[in-house]
Design an enzyme around this catalytic site. Structure first.
Site, PDB file in Angstrom:
ATOM      1  N   CYS A  31      19.016   5.169 -12.510  1.00 16.47           N
ATOM      2  CA  CYS A  31      18.601   4.726 -11.179  1.00 16.47           C
ATOM      3  C   CYS A  31      17.315   4.858 -10.984  1.00 16.47           C
ATOM      4  O   CYS A  31      16.619   3.728 -10.400  1.00 16.47           O
ATOM      5  CB  CYS A  31      19.407   5.525  -9.945  1.00 16.47           C
ATOM      6  SG  CYS A  31      19.132   5.043  -8.365  1.00 16.47           S
TER       7      CYS A  31
ATOM      8  N   CYS B 164      18.094   1.312  -9.787  1.00 19.09           N
ATOM      9  CA  CYS B 164      18.236   0.771  -8.439  1.00 19.09           C
ATOM     10  C   CYS B 164      16.337   0.818  -7.941  1.00 19.09           C
ATOM     11  O   CYS B 164      16.338   0.025  -7.357  1.00 19.09           O
ATOM     12  CB  CYS B 164      18.741   2.085  -7.419  1.00 19.09           C
ATOM     13  SG  CYS B 164      20.341   2.724  -8.196  1.00 19.09           S
TER      14      CYS B 164
ATOM     15  N   LYS C 103      14.124  -1.787  -9.665  1.00 16.47           N
ATOM     16  CA  LYS C 103      14.919  -3.126  -9.164  1.00 16.47           C
ATOM     17  C   LYS C 103      14.420  -3.265  -7.715  1.00 16.47           C
ATOM     18  O   LYS C 103      14.213  -4.843  -7.324  1.00 16.47           O
ATOM     19  CB  LYS C 103      16.255  -2.974  -9.323  1.00 16.47           C
ATOM     20  CG  LYS C 103      17.070  -4.169  -8.956  1.00 16.47           C
ATOM     21  CD  LYS C 103      17.609  -4.267  -7.649  1.00 16.47           C
ATOM     22  CE  LYS C 103      18.409  -3.001  -7.340  1.00 16.47           C
ATOM     23  NZ  LYS C 103      19.758  -2.831  -7.771  1.00 16.47           N
TER      24      LYS C 103
ATOM     25  N   TYR D 134      26.894  -7.837 -10.674  1.00 20.87           N
ATOM     26  CA  TYR D 134      25.702  -7.495  -9.761  1.00 20.87           C
ATOM     27  C   TYR D 134      24.475  -7.411 -10.462  1.00 20.87           C
ATOM     28  O   TYR D 134      23.430  -8.060 -10.001  1.00 20.87           O
ATOM     29  CB  TYR D 134      25.955  -6.661  -8.636  1.00 20.87           C
ATOM     30  CG  TYR D 134      25.831  -5.200  -9.180  1.00 20.87           C
ATOM     31  CD1 TYR D 134      24.620  -4.682  -8.986  1.00 20.87           C
ATOM     32  CD2 TYR D 134      27.028  -4.586  -9.902  1.00 20.87           C
ATOM     33  CE1 TYR D 134      24.396  -3.134  -9.459  1.00 20.87           C
ATOM     34  CE2 TYR D 134      26.824  -3.333 -10.141  1.00 20.87           C
ATOM     35  CZ  TYR D 134      25.636  -2.746 -10.179  1.00 20.87           C
ATOM     36  OH  TYR D 134      25.469  -1.079 -10.701  1.00 20.87           O
TER      37      TYR D 134
ATOM     38  N   GLU E 128      21.404  -9.972  -9.362  1.00 21.20           N
ATOM     39  CA  GLU E 128      20.163  -9.515  -8.943  1.00 21.20           C
ATOM     40  C   GLU E 128      18.837  -9.632  -9.858  1.00 21.20           C
ATOM     41  O   GLU E 128      17.983 -10.220  -9.229  1.00 21.20           O
ATOM     42  CB  GLU E 128      20.234  -7.816  -8.874  1.00 21.20           C
ATOM     43  CG  GLU E 128      21.362  -7.497  -7.505  1.00 21.20           C
ATOM     44  CD  GLU E 128      21.204  -5.969  -7.416  1.00 21.20           C
ATOM     45  OE1 GLU E 128      21.875  -5.267  -6.697  1.00 21.20           O
ATOM     46  OE2 GLU E 128      21.015  -5.320  -8.747  1.00 21.20           O
TER      47      GLU E 128
ATOM     48  N   HIS F 192      21.386  -7.581  21.074  1.00 24.40           N
ATOM     49  CA  HIS F 192      20.865  -9.130  21.221  1.00 24.40           C
ATOM     50  C   HIS F 192      19.476  -9.363  21.123  1.00 24.40           C
ATOM     51  O   HIS F 192      18.734  -8.659  22.056  1.00 24.40           O
ATOM     52  CB  HIS F 192      21.659  -9.670  22.376  1.00 24.40           C
ATOM     53  CG  HIS F 192      21.468 -11.120  22.355  1.00 24.40           C
ATOM     54  ND1 HIS F 192      22.172 -12.142  21.670  1.00 24.40           N
ATOM     55  CD2 HIS F 192      20.722 -11.824  23.293  1.00 24.40           C
ATOM     56  CE1 HIS F 192      21.712 -13.313  21.902  1.00 24.40           C
ATOM     57  NE2 HIS F 192      20.797 -13.202  23.010  1.00 24.40           N
TER      58      HIS F 192
ATOM     59  N   GLU G  38      24.999  -8.544  15.568  1.00 28.33           N
ATOM     60  CA  GLU G  38      26.089  -8.247  16.616  1.00 28.33           C
ATOM     61  C   GLU G  38      27.062  -9.165  16.511  1.00 28.33           C
ATOM     62  O   GLU G  38      28.272  -9.097  17.260  1.00 28.33           O
ATOM     63  CB  GLU G  38      25.215  -8.885  18.082  1.00 28.33           C
ATOM     64  CG  GLU G  38      24.846 -10.471  18.016  1.00 28.33           C
ATOM     65  CD  GLU G  38      24.100 -10.706  19.124  1.00 28.33           C
ATOM     66  OE1 GLU G  38      24.754 -10.637  20.288  1.00 28.33           O
ATOM     67  OE2 GLU G  38      22.817 -11.413  18.934  1.00 28.33           O
TER      68      GLU G  38
END
Length: 537
Positions: A101, A106, A109, A235, A239, A502, A507
């Site tokens: 990682c 992670c 990346k 993934y 990525e 909002h 939302e």
């Protein structure tokens, strides 16, 4: 320094405890490991193994989290980390403190992904009257800063171990018994041992594989490739292909099926992402596998696909076709643990291997989730159970939120629609979804607009939300809060009861029609209240 000189003069009297002291005053790890300080190796064979309450093999995020938690509980702890080791071809065999990682996963990346988002900002700026020159990347400067950041994290990990009073040694650990390991000829024993060695990228057995790089190799690139072929459907492939493309590399993405992210992702996410990959300009080579790679005299690569298509003039062929555990060569056959067909240590839901005092977590185990936060949480709960008096402590392997840093990003938690229908029955599942262009792109030209899609998968009469899926801008940042809601068993009515913020894209999840109601089967609606009353504060 005085102690060091004395130790060199009379190494035969050096104990294991003194070697630990020697490390703390700055003796090179390599000198200790090779016996360059005279007599250390000979001494270690005469001394009994140093014993610990807890020994962790693997200094990645999960292993270190577990070790530090055990130290908080007052235990004598040791961590063995292989370190940033490479083979004779320069291929990584060990990541270093922080594991995959921090070093080749992670963290670096996300830094590369963040660089790509600045390129995306340049695409949308003109719509808002902001004139920006076409961005130009200094790959070398980016890599230098990225690597410096990672090095700082490595230092933080080791300082945290020191501050916690945890012994840590660099080297390759081999088991000689269920709770005994050897590191460079020195033996260590413990009451409890955790295997947390992680995984590595898989490379294909094809002609010319030596010309390809893995996801680890991506972080070794010293120059930006002008043209790249990324191979894979998961993934990692998505990525890295997205990062390269957004930063200006001409990218082709080859996958053996009809599209990417075919497993574990909702059909809505798959559909939107695969369309966007093509729309954005990446060449998607579906139903294709690379069967060979050749290197020309000019240094350019040429890849031949199973379809017969040849992709040439490549600077880089990046394989992201899967990962495997790094358990080979560790001497696990001396421990009695069982491995699956992929070489992962078989464990139960408490990380136990079936061998007393021996545990495994993370990518090297059969836990099923190769995610850093999962390994960290599982490690902390394991230490709580072993040393903190929490006999029932274990990580809950369900409703785990995860993100894909694609373009646009993806966030998912819980069941896909097909999975929910398998579990609850088709009639018991209600789905709410929305596909739109978020307000972020309202003033932009059409080609600069990226899609957004959201889906709630609900089960039962109470419409408990069992799956939440989103692709679009800021999906990565909005998911964490919704993850808490799903862990708490929120219903569609609970979502509706949360007042919308909002104007935001998020939302949409709390305003999906019919808001606060269900169809009554007669063309109208009937109001639905939250699942339980909430106390006023």
């Amino acid at each position: 320094p005085g102690e060091l000189a004395e130790a060199s003069a009379d190494s035969s009297a050096m104990s294991v405890a003194f070697r630990r002291k020697l490390l703390s005053v700055g003796a090179p790890l390599g000198a200790l490991a090779t016996g360059a300080i005279s007599g250390i190796a000979r001494c270690s064979t005469k001394s009994p193994p140093e014993h610990f309450d807890f020994l962790v093999v693997g200094g990645g995020s999960g292993g270190i989290a577990c070790a530090r938690r055990a130290a908080v509980h007052g235990k004598k702890v040791m961590v063995v980390e292989r370190g940033p080791d490479r083979d004779e071809h320069g291929i990584r065999r060990g990541g270093g403190y922080g594991g995959t990682c921090v070093n080749v996963g992670c963290v670096p990346k996300k830094l590369m992904y963040t660089a790509a988002t600045h390129f995306e900002a340049a695409e949308t700026a003109p719509g808002y009257g902001v004139t920006m020159p076409h961005p130009k990347l200094d790959w070398g400067a980016l890599v230098a800063r990225r690597n410096a950041y990672v090095a700082r994290l490595n230092g933080i990990y080791t300082r945290n171990l020191d501050n916690a009073g945890i012994t840590h040694v660099e080297g390759f650990a081999r088991f000689v018994a269920p709770r005994q390991v050897e590191v460079d000829g020195v033996s260590y024993t413990a009451d409890h041992v955790l295997i947390a060695v992680g995984g590595k990228p898989v490379m294909p057995d094809i002609p010319g594989a030596e010309h390809c790089i893995s996801s680890d190799g991506f972080f070794d690139l010293e120059a930006q490739p002008e043209k790249a072929l990324v191979v894979g459907a998961g993934y990692i492939a998505v990525e890295l292909a997205g990062i390269l493309h957004t930063l200006g590399t001409k990218v082709a993405l080859a996958c053996r099926g009809p599209g990417v992210l075919r497993h574990g992702f909702d059909p809505l996410i798959q559909e939107v992402l695969n369309k966007e990959i093509v729309r954005s300009g990446t060449e998607l080579l579906s139903n294709s596998q690379v069967v060979g790679v050749e290197k020309g005299p000019d240094g350019k690569l040429q890849a031949t696909l199973s379809s017969g298509k040849v992709v040439g003039a490549l600077d880089c062929v990046l394989m992201a076709i899967g990962r495997s555990p790094v358990t080979e060569g560790m001497g696990l056959e001396t421990t009695g643990v069982k491995l699956d067909q992929k070489g992962r240590v078989i464990v139960d839901d408490k990380q136990e291997t079936g061998v007393a005092g021996l545990y495994c977590l993370g990518d090297a185990s059969t836990s099923g989730y190769e995610l850093t936060p999962v390994a960290i949480a599982a490690g902390r709960r394991l230490a709580d159970r072993l040393f903190g008096g929490a006999s029932d402590a274990r990580f809950e392997y369900s409703n785990i939120a995860t993100v894909v840093f694609s373009h646009p990003p993806i966030g998912v938690i819980g069941m896909t629609e097909p999975h929910a229908k398998e579990v609850y029955g088709e009639q018991a599942v209600t789905v709410y979804k929305s596909v739109f262009k978020p307000m972020h792109f309202a003033l932009c030209d059409e080609e600069a607009k990226k899609p957004m899609a959201m889906k709630l998968v609900c089960a039962g009469e109470e419409e408990r939300v069992v799956g939440l899926h989103v692709i679009g801008i800021a999906a990565d940042e909005m998911l964490q809060g919704f993850g808490i809601a799903l862990k708490m068993g929120a219903t569609k009515a609970d979502f509706d009861n949360a007042v919308a913020i909002h104007p935001t894209a998020a939302e949409e999840f709390v305003t999906m029609a019919p808001w606060g109601a269900k169809p009554d089967g007669k063309g109208g609606i009937r109001p639905v209240l939250p699942s339980a009353p909430h106390s006023k504060i």
